[in-house]
Each structure stands twice: as structure tokens, then as C-alpha cells.
Scaffold this active site. Structure first.
Site, PDB file in Angstrom:
ATOM      1  N   ASP A   1     -15.046 -14.632   0.035  1.00 11.08           N
ATOM      2  CA  ASP A   1     -14.061 -14.195  -0.962  1.00 11.08           C
ATOM      3  C   ASP A   1     -14.270 -15.029  -2.219  1.00 11.08           C
ATOM      4  O   ASP A   1     -14.417 -16.249  -2.155  1.00 11.08           O
ATOM      5  CB  ASP A   1     -12.630 -14.390  -0.413  1.00 11.08           C
ATOM      6  N   ILE A   2     -14.303 -14.361  -3.359  1.00 14.57           N
ATOM      7  CA  ILE A   2     -14.593 -15.040  -4.620  1.00 14.57           C
ATOM      8  C   ILE A   2     -13.409 -15.915  -5.080  1.00 14.57           C
ATOM      9  O   ILE A   2     -13.568 -16.802  -5.912  1.00 14.57           O
ATOM     10  CB  ILE A   2     -15.012 -14.008  -5.707  1.00 14.57           C
TER      11      ILE A   2
ATOM     12  N   GLU B   1      -5.363  -4.836  -3.128  1.00 14.68           N
ATOM     13  CA  GLU B   1      -6.119  -5.006  -4.374  1.00 14.68           C
ATOM     14  C   GLU B   1      -7.390  -4.158  -4.372  1.00 14.68           C
ATOM     15  O   GLU B   1      -7.681  -3.479  -5.353  1.00 14.68           O
ATOM     16  CB  GLU B   1      -6.470  -6.501  -4.539  1.00 14.68           C
TER      17      GLU B   1
ATOM     18  N   HIS C   1     -10.838  -4.195   4.652  1.00 11.83           N
ATOM     19  CA  HIS C   1     -11.465  -5.509   4.881  1.00 11.83           C
ATOM     20  C   HIS C   1     -10.530  -6.414   5.662  1.00 11.83           C
ATOM     21  O   HIS C   1      -9.307  -6.281   5.576  1.00 11.83           O
ATOM     22  CB  HIS C   1     -11.889  -6.179   3.571  1.00 11.83           C
TER      23      HIS C   1
ATOM     24  N   HIS D   1      -9.656 -10.442   6.144  1.00  9.54           N
ATOM     25  CA  HIS D   1      -9.810 -11.813   5.653  1.00  9.54           C
ATOM     26  C   HIS D   1      -9.927 -12.732   6.868  1.00  9.54           C
ATOM     27  O   HIS D   1      -9.081 -12.681   7.775  1.00  9.54           O
ATOM     28  CB  HIS D   1      -8.567 -12.262   4.868  1.00  9.54           C
TER      29      HIS D   1
END
Ligand code: 5GP
Length: 133
Positions: free
Chosen positions: A29-30, A88, A93, A95
Site C-alpha cells: 500500500d502506497i 476508495e 482488495h 489489506h
């Protein structure tokens, strides 16, 4: 139109990849909550995770499990937490977040600022610990 995650999977947008097979892709994750915060995505573009078939959802979790074990090997932690939000980015996905304490899972926490070398080193460490699946 392809999602940003489909563009990442296709290599059109760079990412710090930690694991991949024919159906799933995992990358950092960025905006990580902690070092090792990873996203697992299906290559088939689906917005809502519960729109995946039962088989896809099960396989995604098996893939995520092995990524989580690699995260824990590379970044010792009490447990790796799993979260599904998806408000978002409209591409399902999971996490994966290495936890030392419950509050490490709070998405309202400030995000870490890491440089390129740090992201690369984290992704490499997890990838090395990843044994497939
Ligand atoms: P959610 O959809 O689960 O609420 O949040 C999407 C997550 O994807 C966020 O944690 C955000 O930091 C991450 N994210 C959004 N765009 C990118 C991107 O282009 N690259 C990476 N590596 N992560 C992203």
C-alpha cells in the site's frame, strides 16, 4: 475503464510487488499504516469483494494467507490483521497489516511516509519470505 489496480497488475503503473500468481497480485500500500502493509487483489476486476465467486473468494484468502505468513516472517509482529474496506478503489482488495497492537489497524491513523528505497527493501524482504500459493 480499467481500475488503477488493474493498471498496476498490468505493469502500466509501478508498484512494489510482493507476490503474484495467475489469479492474484500483492503489493505494498502506497500509504501504509505500518511497515509491511500490503494489498492483495484479484486479477479479475470486480469492485465489491463479495461479488467474487465462492471459489475466487476462497482462493484469494488462501493466497492472502501465504502472503501474510511471509509478512510475519519478514516483519515479526503479534499477528497480521486483515481488513476489507474498498470505498476508495473500486477493485476488490484485502489489506494485510502487521500488528503489534490493536490500534495498528485504525485507518484513521496517520500514514507512514517511506521513500523509494524503503518501499523496495520492504517488498523484497516479504517477497523473499514468500513461498508461493
Ligand atoms: P480502500 O479502497 O480500501 O478504502 O483504500 C484503498 C487503498 O489503496 C488505500 O490504503 C490507498 O493507500 C491504496 N492505494 C490507492 N491508490 C494506490 C496506488 O496507486 N498504489 C498503491 N500501492 N496503493 C494505492
Amino acid at each position: 475503464m480499467a481500475t488503477i489496480f488493474s493498471k498496476i497488475i498490468a505493469g502500466e503503473i509501478p508498484s512494489y510487488k510482493v507476490a503474484e500468481d495467475d489469479k492474484f497480485y500483492a503489493f505494498l500500500d502506497i500509504n501504509p499504516l505500518v511497515k509491511g502493509h500490503t494489498l492483495v487483489v484479484p486479477k479479475r476486476e470486480v469492485d465489491y469483494i463479495y461479488d467474487l465467486t465462492d471459489e475466487e473468494l476462497a482462493a484469494m484468502h488462501v493466497f492472502a494467507k501465504h502472503v501474510a505468513l511471509a509478512i510475519q516472517k519478514a516483519f515479526p509482529c503479534r499477528k497480521v490483521g486483515e481488513a476489507v474496506i474498498g470505498l476508495e478503489v473500486p477493485h476488490a482488495h484485502i489489506h494485510l497489516i502487521p500488528m503489534q497492537k490493536e490500534s495498528d489497524m485504525l485507518f484513521s491513523n496517520p500514514k507512514l511516509k517511506l521513500d523509494d528505497a524503503e518501499f523496495k527493501a520492504i517488498a523484497e524482504a516479504i517477497n523473499k519470505a514468500w513461498e508461493g500459493k
